[in-house]
Write an enzyme that holds these catalytic residues in place. Sequence first.
Site, mmCIF file in Angstrom:
data_model
loop_
_atom_site.group_PDB
_atom_site.id
_atom_site.type_symbol
_atom_site.label_atom_id
_atom_site.label_comp_id
_atom_site.label_asym_id
_atom_site.label_seq_id
_atom_site.Cartn_x
_atom_site.Cartn_y
_atom_site.Cartn_z
ATOM 1 C CG ASP A 19 -2.184 0.562 1.154
ATOM 2 O OD1 ASP A 19 -2.282 1.597 0.497
ATOM 3 O OD2 ASP A 19 -3.140 0.003 1.731
ATOM 4 C CG ASP B 72 -4.277 5.789 1.018
ATOM 5 O OD1 ASP B 72 -5.189 4.990 1.266
ATOM 6 O OD2 ASP B 72 -4.112 6.854 1.646
ATOM 7 C CD GLU C 204 -8.754 4.650 -0.973
ATOM 8 O OE1 GLU C 204 -9.598 4.376 -0.122
ATOM 9 O OE2 GLU C 204 -7.755 5.365 -0.718
ATOM 10 C CG HIS D 66 -8.610 -0.837 5.373
ATOM 11 N ND1 HIS D 66 -8.531 -0.951 4.002
ATOM 12 C CD2 HIS D 66 -8.138 0.395 5.679
ATOM 13 C CE1 HIS D 66 -8.019 0.157 3.504
ATOM 14 N NE2 HIS D 66 -7.766 0.995 4.486
ATOM 15 C CG ASP D 67 -10.877 2.604 4.499
ATOM 16 O OD1 ASP D 67 -10.363 2.624 5.627
ATOM 17 O OD2 ASP D 67 -10.280 2.949 3.458
HETATM 18 C C1 GLC Z 1 -7.623 5.618 2.415
HETATM 19 C C2 GLC Z 1 -7.396 4.459 3.354
HETATM 20 C C3 GLC Z 1 -7.920 4.826 4.685
HETATM 21 C C4 GLC Z 1 -7.156 6.026 5.190
HETATM 22 C C5 GLC Z 1 -7.181 7.168 4.172
HETATM 23 C C6 GLC Z 1 -6.135 8.185 4.462
HETATM 24 O O1 GLC Z 1 -8.940 5.903 2.209
HETATM 25 O O2 GLC Z 1 -7.969 3.303 2.831
HETATM 26 O O3 GLC Z 1 -7.857 3.777 5.605
HETATM 27 O O4 GLC Z 1 -7.703 6.477 6.382
HETATM 28 O O5 GLC Z 1 -6.923 6.730 2.866
HETATM 29 O O6 GLC Z 1 -4.867 7.685 4.190
#
Ligand code: GLC
Length: 548
Positions: free
Chosen positions: A95, A196, A248, A322-323
């Site tokens: 990641d 990310d 993402e 995980h979110d």
């Molecule tokens: C992404 C991650 C999340 C994190 C955010 C800031 O959305 O998946 O867990 O809090 O980025 O890095």
Amino acid sequence: MSFKDKVVYQIYPKSFADSNGDGFGDIQGVISKLDYLKELGIDYIWFNPMTISPQRDGGYDVANYREFDPRYGTMEDFEELSRECAKRNINIMFDMVFNHTSTEHEWFKKAMAGDEYYKNFYIFKKGKAKGVPPTNWQSKFGGSAWEYVERYDEWYLHLFDVTQADLNWENPAVREEMAKIINYWRDKGVHGFRFDVINLISKRGYEDDPNNFDGRQFYTDGPRVHEYLKELNKRSFGQDTDGLTVGELSSATLENVYHYSGEDQHELNTVFTFHHLKVDYKDKKKWHVQPFDFHELKDLFITWQEGLQEHDSWPALFWNCHDQPRSLSRFGDDKNYPLESGKMLATAIHMMRGVPYIYMGEEIGMTNGNFKTLDEYRDVESLNAYKILKKKGMSEEEVMHALSCHSRDNARTPICWDDSENAGFTDGTPWIRVNPNYKDINVKKALADKNSLFYHYQKLIKLRKTYKVIQEGKFVPLLKDDDAIFAYKRETDDEELIVINNFYGKEAKAHIDLNGDYTILLSNYKDTEITEDLDLRPYESYILYRQR
Ligand code: GLC
């Protein structure tokens, strides 16, 4: 090597398996479970960040991009993991948190100590007036997105927590550092990368959001983001022919997504988007919970599947991460039909066009965390939300209900391995509470029952590897207006697949046209019949196949 027959398994390392009794999962814990993942049949493991971090945001507040946080293990542990994965034909995906660093990162510390070179790694701006931040943008975790720094009489930008300072991608030195970090991990044998919130790295300008919204129009899919990604691709991961990348994307539009993951764009292989996971937000607000809107969900799947395929662009397919709260509690029925609805959800997503992701525990039907009191929560977003919602006048009961439905901690409880104390996750005290239903829902039990959800996932993965139509077939929606059924076809010149899913716990009838001889590849009921007049049982779901 193509990525179209691949399936990724996501490990939230803190909650996977603890080998040393400190209550946190670690790399040795993962090594001890690799045979389990091999049995499932996955190709990649995506690990959430494991490098040094104060853990304000579960490791997404990176203080060092190259060294492991000792709670997870050492470089030697990682090298062992890498060897053990290779033996089992499993690849590693890391990641890359490149929109921001922790304020504990040495670059930020140097910036704060007056070093201009590193100050320019971040985004510092003058306030509008004394005590007034440069813009009205809101942090995604609540409150202003700017923090005042007295030394400079300026504010730094943090789109997330105050300890996560946004990097200044306009600065070529930042971009070079990012490429070097990827190359460092490539040299260590990592060829999968998840980026990310990557569509936030190019900011459009620093003005007030005229709609008094959070400001996202000024930094989402910004003007230089594609240039930056093409550059990064060329300098690093684009040199691998056998890798897998996924970006993402936060609130991205379809038009922009074509570019990120278009086959001829030389940016990323695939993308995560989240629109389909907002269909149970009332008025688009995360903490205002409503039953999921089936038509909206279905329209989104159809629009994105069709839109991306038209542009040879590829999505990641997922319900969980995980979110996100657990899909079984959210879109299925974890009380009355856990097995049927779990299998249906899995089939619905795995047979679409893209790369499927399984989030640890999803394959055994783990549910939301069942938290009862605030002190059981750990996530910074949830703890902030509690304060903000209370301040806005929401009652204690409403706030706790919202958290129990949508907190990210729902997904972050340890994976349940067996029915022993702490679900076999740790001999110590787990960093976050184990789900109290672990005696019923655990890996040991799932492996012992050939009809379990685990084996359904195993079959779905095998199907993807066996049938070209699942890897590459055209997506064609069926029964578009039906109120309960999400059905679609996948087709190539030689093969056809029909996937039928009843999304509700009651019977559903409809008609589909069949041409030719089909076989059933997989079903969640034993005695499914092939018929044009569908009379589906609760959450019934099956896959038909024929050669053309
Ligand atoms: C992404 C991650 C999340 C994190 C955010 C800031 O959305 O998946 O867990 O809090 O980025 O890095």
